[in-house]
Each structure stands twice: as C-alpha cells, then as structure tokens.
Write a protein that holds these residues in place. Structure first.
Motif, mmCIF file in Angstrom:
data_model
loop_
_atom_site.group_PDB
_atom_site.id
_atom_site.type_symbol
_atom_site.label_atom_id
_atom_site.label_comp_id
_atom_site.label_asym_id
_atom_site.label_seq_id
_atom_site.Cartn_x
_atom_site.Cartn_y
_atom_site.Cartn_z
ATOM 1 N N TYR A 170 0.696 -1.390 0.099
ATOM 2 C CA TYR A 170 -0.262 -0.386 -0.108
ATOM 3 C C TYR A 170 0.654 1.279 0.030
ATOM 4 N N THR A 171 1.932 1.483 0.275
ATOM 5 C CA THR A 171 2.403 2.582 1.415
ATOM 6 C C THR A 171 3.856 2.425 -0.377
ATOM 7 N N ASP A 172 4.379 1.339 -1.017
ATOM 8 C CA ASP A 172 5.448 1.621 -1.432
ATOM 9 C C ASP A 172 6.800 1.507 -0.653
ATOM 10 N N ILE A 173 7.021 1.147 0.565
ATOM 11 C CA ILE A 173 7.698 1.278 1.377
ATOM 12 C C ILE A 173 8.019 -0.457 1.601
ATOM 13 N N SER A 174 9.304 -0.718 1.835
ATOM 14 C CA SER A 174 9.638 -2.446 1.891
ATOM 15 C C SER A 174 9.350 -2.952 3.077
ATOM 16 N N GLN A 175 9.490 -3.780 3.387
ATOM 17 C CA GLN A 175 8.241 -4.499 4.140
ATOM 18 C C GLN A 175 9.549 -5.031 5.575
ATOM 19 N N ALA A 176 10.931 -5.049 5.007
ATOM 20 C CA ALA A 176 11.730 -4.908 5.960
ATOM 21 C C ALA A 176 11.817 -3.170 6.928
#
Length: 101
Positions: free
Chosen positions: A62-68
């Motif tokens: 949703y945010t285009d930020i990596s999961q890690a």
C-alpha cells in the motif's frame, strides 16, 4: 505545550497547534505511526472479496515502502527517513507538523 511564538522575518508562528494535528514534531509522529502500524497489523479487512490480516507485507504494498524497512522502524531498530515517514502518514491519514527552528 503552552502557547509559544517564534518570530522569523516578521512572521509569527503559533506553536499551540495540537488541536489541528495528530502529531507535532518528529518524536510524536514516529510514536503515532508505530501505533498505526500496530493497529494495521492486528486488524483484518476484505480485499478483493477475501479477508486478509494486516501485515508488514500488505502495508508495504500500500505504501511502496519495503516490508523489512517497515518492520525495522516499527520495532525501533531503524530510524525513518522523512520520505517514508510522509508515505506512512499519508496512508494512515495522520496530519503532522515538523518545524526546524
């Protein structure tokens, strides 16, 4: 916080703005975002007709930020950059003000 004013080039800024924003300053914003991530990961929603539990992976989509990166920020193992802070705040609808004096 009491009413404080800072004058800069003849313009006065009222810093007593807690009623307009969810967070004032980086520390409060980080705290708000961590709370929102906790709420997100402990909730479920219907997506494309299927019930999905909130997860770092789903939030990353949703945010285009990596999961890690999200996980490390949430667990306070990593500081967050202003770009990703803004992406999370926008996704969660968190209004904030951060000022440099």
């Amino acid at each position: 916080m009491g009413t404080q004013e800072k004058e800069k080039t003849g313009v006065s800024f009222d810093l007593n703005i807690t009623t307009e924003y969810h967070a004032v300053g980086v520390d409060e914003l980080e705290e708000q975002l961590r709370e929102k991530i906790t709420e997100f990961t402990s909730s479920s929603s219907i997506i494309n007709g299927r019930k999905r539990k909130g997860s770092y992976r789903l939030l990353a989509e949703y945010t285009d930020i990596s999961q890690a990166y999200i996980h490390q920020f949430h667990s306070e193992k990593r500081a967050i950059c202003i770009t990703n802070m803004n992406k999370l705040a926008n996704y969660f609808g968190v209004k904030y003000v951060v000022s440099n004096f």
